[in-house]
Every structure is written in C-alpha cells, then in structure tokens.
Design a protein around this motif. Structure first.
Motif, PDB file in Angstrom:
ATOM      1  N   SER A   1       0.836  -1.204   0.000  1.00 24.40           N
ATOM      2  CA  SER A   1       0.000   0.000   0.000  1.00 24.40           C
ATOM      3  C   SER A   1       0.873   1.258   0.000  1.00 24.40           C
ATOM      4  CB  SER A   1      -0.923   0.003   1.222  1.00 24.40           C
ATOM      5  OG  SER A   1      -0.173   0.141   2.404  1.00 24.40           O
ATOM      6  N   ARG A   2       0.331   2.301  -0.596  1.00 23.99           N
ATOM      7  CA  ARG A   2       1.047   3.582  -0.687  1.00 23.99           C
ATOM      8  C   ARG A   2       0.263   4.657   0.052  1.00 23.99           C
ATOM      9  NH1 ARG A   2       6.220   3.013  -2.640  1.00 23.99           N
ATOM     10  NH2 ARG A   2       6.217   1.197  -3.985  1.00 23.99           N
ATOM     11  N   HIS A   3       1.011   5.547   0.714  1.00 26.22           N
ATOM     12  CA  HIS A   3       0.392   6.630   1.474  1.00 26.22           C
ATOM     13  C   HIS A   3       1.036   7.956   1.103  1.00 26.22           C
ATOM     14  CE1 HIS A   3      -1.322   3.641   4.339  1.00 26.22           C
ATOM     15  NE2 HIS A   3      -0.267   2.971   3.942  1.00 26.22           N
TER      16      HIS A   3
ATOM     17  N   PRO B   1      -4.526   4.178   2.736  1.00 27.93           N
ATOM     18  CA  PRO B   1      -3.816   3.712   1.529  1.00 27.93           C
ATOM     19  C   PRO B   1      -4.485   4.272   0.281  1.00 27.93           C
ATOM     20  CG  PRO B   1      -5.134   1.936   2.484  1.00 27.93           C
ATOM     21  CD  PRO B   1      -5.229   3.092   3.432  1.00 27.93           C
TER      22      PRO B   1
ATOM     23  N   ASN C   1      -4.895   2.134  -6.313  1.00 26.71           N
ATOM     24  CA  ASN C   1      -3.995   2.142  -7.473  1.00 26.71           C
ATOM     25  C   ASN C   1      -4.410   3.139  -8.542  1.00 26.71           C
ATOM     26  OD1 ASN C   1      -2.009   0.402  -6.714  1.00 26.71           O
ATOM     27  ND2 ASN C   1      -3.178  -1.431  -7.312  1.00 26.71           N
TER      28      ASN C   1
ATOM     29  N   LEU D   1      -3.083   6.544  -7.807  1.00 24.48           N
ATOM     30  CA  LEU D   1      -1.651   6.711  -7.501  1.00 24.48           C
ATOM     31  C   LEU D   1      -0.988   7.751  -8.398  1.00 24.48           C
ATOM     32  CD1 LEU D   1       0.208   3.376  -6.679  1.00 24.48           C
ATOM     33  CD2 LEU D   1       0.255   5.560  -5.439  1.00 24.48           C
TER      34      LEU D   1
ATOM     35  N   ARG E   1       1.240  10.947  -7.156  1.00 21.46           N
ATOM     36  CA  ARG E   1       2.629  11.222  -7.577  1.00 21.46           C
ATOM     37  C   ARG E   1       2.740  12.606  -8.186  1.00 21.46           C
ATOM     38  NH1 ARG E   1       3.085   5.474  -8.926  1.00 21.46           N
ATOM     39  NH2 ARG E   1       4.124   4.601  -7.097  1.00 21.46           N
TER      40      ARG E   1
ATOM     41  N   VAL F   1       5.136  10.267  -1.667  1.00 21.87           N
ATOM     42  CA  VAL F   1       4.356   9.029  -1.706  1.00 21.87           C
ATOM     43  C   VAL F   1       5.253   7.965  -1.089  1.00 21.87           C
ATOM     44  CG1 VAL F   1       3.222   7.320  -3.149  1.00 21.87           C
ATOM     45  CG2 VAL F   1       3.190   9.736  -3.805  1.00 21.87           C
ATOM     46  N   SER F   2       4.742   7.292  -0.064  1.00 23.10           N
ATOM     47  CA  SER F   2       5.607   6.414   0.703  1.00 23.10           C
ATOM     48  C   SER F   2       4.907   5.094   0.985  1.00 23.10           C
ATOM     49  CB  SER F   2       5.982   7.135   2.001  1.00 23.10           C
ATOM     50  OG  SER F   2       6.088   6.239   3.060  1.00 23.10           O
ATOM     51  N   ALA F   3       5.716   4.047   1.157  1.00 16.76           N
ATOM     52  CA  ALA F   3       5.153   2.738   1.490  1.00 16.76           C
ATOM     53  C   ALA F   3       4.797   2.678   2.973  1.00 16.76           C
ATOM     54  CB  ALA F   3       6.157   1.649   1.148  1.00 16.76           C
TER      55      ALA F   3
ATOM     56  N   ARG G   1       3.000   3.869   6.348  1.00 18.94           N
ATOM     57  CA  ARG G   1       1.811   4.576   6.801  1.00 18.94           C
ATOM     58  C   ARG G   1       2.262   5.717   7.717  1.00 18.94           C
ATOM     59  NH1 ARG G   1      -3.589   3.493   7.171  1.00 18.94           N
ATOM     60  NH2 ARG G   1      -4.602   4.747   8.784  1.00 18.94           N
TER      61      ARG G   1
END
Lengths: 415, 70
Positions: free
Chosen positions: B2-4, B40, B43, B46, B50, B63-65, B67
């Motif tokens: 997940s990306r945050h 999160p 997709n 995303l 970015r 944008v970070s993996a 949390r």
C-alpha cells in the motif's frame, strides 16, 4: 520498602552526599544485559510524559551498531512541573547511578545530562555529584534554555547538536539518529532513578507499589490551591483526593484540577473522588499521568482567564515551524480571549471546534495536540463559565493573577 | 504494497498546489495547509498522488510505502 523510594533519606534543600546515598540505597550493581530483563519485568515506563516502556527503549539503542549516547532529559520545560529539578537537587547520585547503569547496559560511552538553566540548584547538585565521583570524562552537564519546547526530545537533541530549540520531523527517532547523529537513549531523570533502584532491588520489589499496568512509585508536582504545594512521591494509582490531602488539603473550595500540565486534562472538582493517578485510572477522562503535574484550581479563580492566558502562552511558545500550529494556536488563543472578554463573535464556539479539529496531529511535535486537549477538556469542565463570559463579559475574578503560571512562580523558585 | 501520502509539516509552506492536483485526497485548512487522508491510496489514484508530490515547490510531500505515524 515503602515510600519514599527515590527521595529516601533526602533533606529539603541539600543534595544527598555520596556516602549517605550509598548508606540509604546500598552499593550500585553493574549494568549488564540482565538489567534490560529486570527493567522489562519491572514494567518501568518513562516519566517524562509519554509513558513509553523503558526496556523497549533500552533494547532499541542497544541493538544499534557503533558508538552511542545516553541523554538525560532534565529540561523540564513544562511550567507547572518541578519534580525533575527537585530530584536532581536532592538525589543527584541516584540519577547518575541510573544514567551510568543504562549506559553500561546498552554499551554507551558517554552520558549527557541536560538541565534547565534556571534550575541552578539542580545543576549545582548534579555538578557536585559528577565531581565527587570524578566522572568528568564520561558525564557532560549541559544547561539548556528554560523554554517549553526544550524538553521535546527532538528539539533538545537538535539544540545540543548546535541548532535551535525546535522540534524535528520524526522519524528518524533518537535511537536511530541522536546526539552527534549517533543512536541515543533519551530518558527522564526520574525514569533513570527508578532504573537505579530496580538494578539494586529487582522487579518484584518495584512492583510492590503501584498497579499492574502502572508499576512502582512516581513523582508528582502539586500546585495551585493547596496548602502545601510541592513535589511528592506517590504509589502509581493513588487516588487524586489522597494526593491533594497530602499536599495539605485544598486551601479553598476547588472548581477543578488540571492533570498533566499545559498539555493535560481538566477534571471537575466533583469528579475528583473517581480519579486514580495512573494512566488506567485516567483513561476515562482522556488523560494520562504524563509527567505528574497536578494543579488545583480554586473557586476564586476565573477558569475563562486560565484558558485564555494559557492558550496565549502556548501560542507564543510554538516553534512556529508548522503551518497548522503557527496559525491555529494564535487563532484559538484569540478566540478564547475574546470569549473571556465578552466580545466574541456569535460563532466563536464553532470556530474553536473547527480549528481544534483541523490542527490536531498536524505538527512535527505534539504541542498542538496538547493545546487542543487542554482547551477541549477545559471547555467541557468550564462550559458554564465560558458561556457566562461570552454573554456578560469579564467577571470579578478575571483580574486576579492566574493559577497556571505563565511566568516563574515563587514556590518553584524554592526548588 | 500500500502507498500513502505523507507531508513534512516543517517543510510545507502552504502553497496548496497539492490540493488542487489531488482534491480526492487532500483538502486545505483555513490557512491553506494541506490536510491529507492517511489511508492507503487506491492504485487508480496513484498517478494523481505522484503528480501532487512532484508539484510541491518545497518537496514536502512524498508518496511512501510507510503509513504516516500520526
């Protein structure tokens, strides 16, 4: 052994010399890997405010490679707290024992002791203790500015590394990147003093006082409308009413009590009988014992002024780095001040709600969160007084000096 | 994974470009600083995340993996 533990054998106003310290507490054992186990089994939690498990902190630094430091955080920036400077003044060798034991246990070569620069007696006592044991090469004493944020650990480290007293974005946390960019164990003086006693007497002894979740004894600073304000050592979980009684009983009928200081929680006087002083007993109020600050507010004080002036003080003590805090705290302070003065716009309460919700958890440090908690719980307890002020303007008590010290108070100078 | 979205609150100076580029995830407070959803990011969004991060003049948005902690 009953209370006092940390303050055992101490006399008001003078540090316990080394020989007497050893008589009272016995010889200091060595700090080894077993100490980590003992501290974990004792359930010791940090006494600087966050109640973080000390053993976890010790282990996280011990596991890092290379050179590391121990930082004793005696900055005590909270205006209503005096317990750390009192402890360092009266029992400097116990704090030193704890710092040296922790350093040995985690393999740290150097200890830095940061002390609020206004606390000259505490500084002198620590300096004397370091000299008495010829520890000048291992232990460095650093007076730090007497400002609110100096105790915030990232701000303290940034300052000791040569920067301003302003928080940094975390992570990286001090166990990763601390003094001189090395892994650093940051603990409060009281926490280290408890550690020194756990090393001597073991976890079972430590747990003889306190509750299963909040073990051992704790130092609290009691001030405001009590006959004998000052620092007390209590068993964790002691009823709030007993602590006020030990402070010589309230000096007038109480309106409320503030637990936790300027980032703490207001509790109404009628709720006092149901409050026990450990994190568990305070959960119902959304409070924690934090650094053990207890302020009794008498009925002769004006709660609206207490809220307005403290919020203004907090706004002035923001580092001003993060937009939500730098803008939000002055906005909240102005609005509370307008309510207390009876000239607030009709939607003032709505503004407080909106801005409080907007700024919470949006700073690099917890200053805005603490200010919001102080204000929100104050609004709960003092709703009637705030409404009264909003409608009719200042009351007779508005012109009295506030109970919450936004400047140095006489009884604190004695510490 | 997940990306945050995470903001560095010290670096952020409230330009507000991010909220214009990614209003689904970012709104501005009363002083123009971003309030970011900590959840999160799906997709399909995303790319917007970015773009918002890249547009930040202070490089305060990532944008970070991880949390966000708080």
């Amino acid at each position: 052994m009953s209370l006092p533990r940390l303050l055992a054998g101490t006399r008001p106003g003078a540090p316990l010399p080394r020989a007497e310290h050893l008589n009272v507490h016995g010889p200091c054992p060595r700090g080894d890997a077993e100490l980590l186990e003992r501290v974990g089994a004792a359930g010791l939690r940090g006494r600087g405010g966050a109640s973080f498990p000390t053993a976890v902190k010790l282990r996280s630094v011990a596991e890092r490679p290379g050179r590391r430091f121990v930082l004793v955080n005696g900055a005590e920036g909270e205006p209503m707290s005096a317990k750390d400077r009192v402890l360092m003044r009266l029992a400097p060798h116990l704090v030193l024992d704890g710092a040296l034991l922790a350093a040995e246990a985690i393999g740290a070569s150097r200890v830095v002791v940061a002390v609020r620069d206004e606390a000259t007696a505490a500084l002198g006592a620590m300096r004397g203790a370091v000299a008495e044991r010829s520890l000048g090469r291992r232990v460095a004493l650093r007076p730090v500015p007497s400002v609110y944020l100096a105790g915030e650990e990232s701000a303290l480290i940034r300052h000791l590394n040569g920067g301003p007293v302003k928080p940094l974005v975390v992570p990286p946390l001090p166990f990763e990147l601390g003094l001189r960019r090395r892994p650093t164990l940051v603990l409060n003086p009281e926490t280290l003093a408890h550690l020194a006693l756990i090393a001597r007497h073991g976890p079972d002894w430590f747990r003889e006082l306190g509750t299963p979740e909040h073990t051992g004894s704790a130092l609290v600073t009691v001030s405001g409308a009590v006959c004998l304000p000052g620092v007390q050592e209590i068993a964790s979980g002691t009823p709030l009413g007993s602590v006020l009684a030990r402070a010589g009983e309230p000096s007038e009928p109480l309106r409320a009590v503030l637990v936790g200081g300027f980032h703490g929680t207001w509790i109404a006087a009628e709720e006092i009988p149901s409050v026990a002083l450990d994190d568990h007993g305070l959960t119902a109020f959304g409070a924690t014992l934090a650094a053990g600050v207890i302020v009794a507010l008498g009925e002769s004080a004006c709660p609206a002024q207490e809220l307005a002036q403290t919020m203004s003080w907090l706004a002035a003590h923001s580092a001003g780095q993060c937009g939500p805090c730098a803008n939000g705290l002055p906005a909240l302070a102005e609005t509370v001040t307008a309510i207390a003065g009876g000239h607030a716009p009709p939607d003032a309460l709505g503004r407080l709600d909106r801005w409080s919700a907007q700024i919470v958890q949006r700073g690099a440090c917890h200053l805005p969160d603490g200010a919001v908690r102080f204000l929100a719980t104050g609004r709960r307890v003092f709703a009637a007084e705030l409404d009264e002020h909003a409608r009719h303007g200042p009351c007779f008590a508005c012109r009295r000096p506030t109970t919450l010290a936004t400047g140095p108070a006489a009884w604190r100078a004695a510490a | 994974m997940s990306r945050h979205l995470r903001v560095d609150p010290i670096a952020c100076s409230g330009h507000g470009l991010c909220a214009e580029l990614f209003p689904e995830w970012i709104e501005l407070d009363d002083w123009g600083y971003p309030i970011i959803d900590r959840g999160p990011i799906p997709n399909e969004l995303l790319e917007h995340a970015r773009r918002a991060a890249d547009a930040c003049p202070k490089l305060a948005l990532v944008v970070s993996a991880q949390r966000p902690r708080r």
